[in-house]
Design a protein around this motif. Structure first.
Motif, short mmCIF file in Angstrom:
data_model
loop_
_atom_site.label_atom_id
_atom_site.label_comp_id
_atom_site.label_asym_id
_atom_site.label_seq_id
_atom_site.Cartn_x
_atom_site.Cartn_y
_atom_site.Cartn_z
N CYS A 90 0.91 -1.27 0.00
CA CYS A 90 -0.05 0.05 -0.16
C CYS A 90 0.93 1.30 -0.06
N PRO A 91 0.69 2.25 -0.89
CA PRO A 91 -0.33 2.21 -2.03
C PRO A 91 -0.01 1.29 -3.17
N CYS A 92 -0.84 0.29 -3.40
CA CYS A 92 -0.54 -0.55 -4.52
C CYS A 92 -0.53 -0.02 -6.00
N ASP A 93 -0.29 -0.95 -6.94
CA ASP A 93 -0.21 -0.41 -8.27
C ASP A 93 -1.10 0.38 -8.73
N PRO A 94 -2.41 -0.54 -8.68
CA PRO A 94 -3.70 0.14 -9.11
C PRO A 94 -4.13 1.47 -8.41
N MET A 95 -3.58 1.96 -7.35
CA MET A 95 -3.93 2.99 -6.61
C MET A 95 -2.85 4.09 -7.11
N LYS A 96 -1.50 3.66 -7.56
CA LYS A 96 -0.77 4.41 -7.86
C LYS A 96 -0.95 5.07 -9.39
N ASN A 97 -1.45 4.19 -10.12
CA ASN A 97 -1.53 4.31 -11.68
C ASN A 97 -3.01 4.79 -11.67
N VAL A 154 -3.84 15.74 -8.92
CA VAL A 154 -2.69 15.16 -8.05
C VAL A 154 -2.90 13.63 -7.72
N GLY A 155 -1.79 13.03 -7.33
CA GLY A 155 -1.77 11.80 -6.48
C GLY A 155 -1.68 10.60 -7.55
N ARG A 156 -1.21 10.96 -8.85
CA ARG A 156 -1.55 9.77 -9.84
C ARG A 156 -0.26 9.66 -10.44
N LYS A 157 0.30 8.48 -10.66
CA LYS A 157 1.50 8.31 -11.72
C LYS A 157 1.01 8.75 -12.95
N GLY A 158 1.87 9.51 -13.85
CA GLY A 158 1.44 9.90 -15.18
C GLY A 158 0.08 10.58 -15.28
N GLN A 159 -0.06 11.33 -14.24
CA GLN A 159 -1.61 12.30 -14.15
C GLN A 159 -1.60 13.28 -15.47
N HIS A 160 -0.49 13.73 -16.02
CA HIS A 160 -0.30 14.53 -17.04
C HIS A 160 -1.03 13.66 -18.57
N ILE A 161 -1.10 12.33 -18.51
CA ILE A 161 -1.31 11.49 -19.59
C ILE A 161 -2.79 11.43 -19.31
N PRO A 162 -3.53 11.82 -20.58
CA PRO A 162 -5.09 11.76 -20.36
C PRO A 162 -5.42 10.21 -20.60
N PRO A 163 -6.56 9.70 -19.40
CA PRO A 163 -7.13 8.43 -19.54
C PRO A 163 -7.24 7.64 -20.74
N GLY A 164 -6.84 6.47 -20.95
CA GLY A 164 -6.79 5.74 -21.88
C GLY A 164 -5.76 5.82 -22.95
#
Ligand code: SF4
Length: 136
Positions: A72-79, A120-130
């Protein structure tokens, strides 16, 4: 389950409080949910010296620690800011699912749940989802 010491419990409480601030998420409002996950994390911290996610079954916990995916925080949380334990959630007590692919179990269970703090709080948050094509 290993009984956690007060020290382990305090460490986990401090971690989750800081993590909520860092991600713009909040703890599940039902203490039966949030405290049992916190207790599970503290128990793993006591037993394994690492906060392994308590909401999964591990054939070999030591191996899971070495793989790191579910610390924790696991990969699904980080990503994807997705907490399948329902510890880190939105104000409506639902986990964020907007970054998950459409056939992910979280998306099926909760539908599309918007991130209340997308900057905030997400790896690669500058990349649009998908765009990466990668699912959590
Ligand atoms: Fe932590 Fe991930 Fe488990 Fe949520 S699902 S408690 S973020 S390890």
């Amino acid at each position: 389950m290993t009984e956690p010491t007060e020290k382990s419990l305090k460490l986990i409480h401090n971690f989750v409080d800081k993590f909520c601030k860092r991600t713009g998420l909040q703890l599940h409002s039902d203490p039966d949910v949030s405290e049992s996950v916190i207790m599970g994390l503290a128990s793993h911290l006591e037993e394994l010296k690492r906060p392994l996610c308590p909401c999964r079954f591990y054939p070999d916990k030591q191996q899971a620690v070495e793989e790191r995916t579910w610390l924790c925080p696991c990969d699904p949380m980080k990503n994807c800011k997705y907490c399948h334990c329902m510890l880190f959630v939105t104000a409506e007590d639902t986990p964020v699912t907007e970054y998950l692919c459409q056939n992910h179990e979280g998306r099926i269970a909760y539908g599309w749940v918007e991130d209340p703090a997308p900057t905030v709080g997400r790896k690669g948050q500058h990349i649009p989802p998908g765009v990466s094509g990668k699912c959590c």
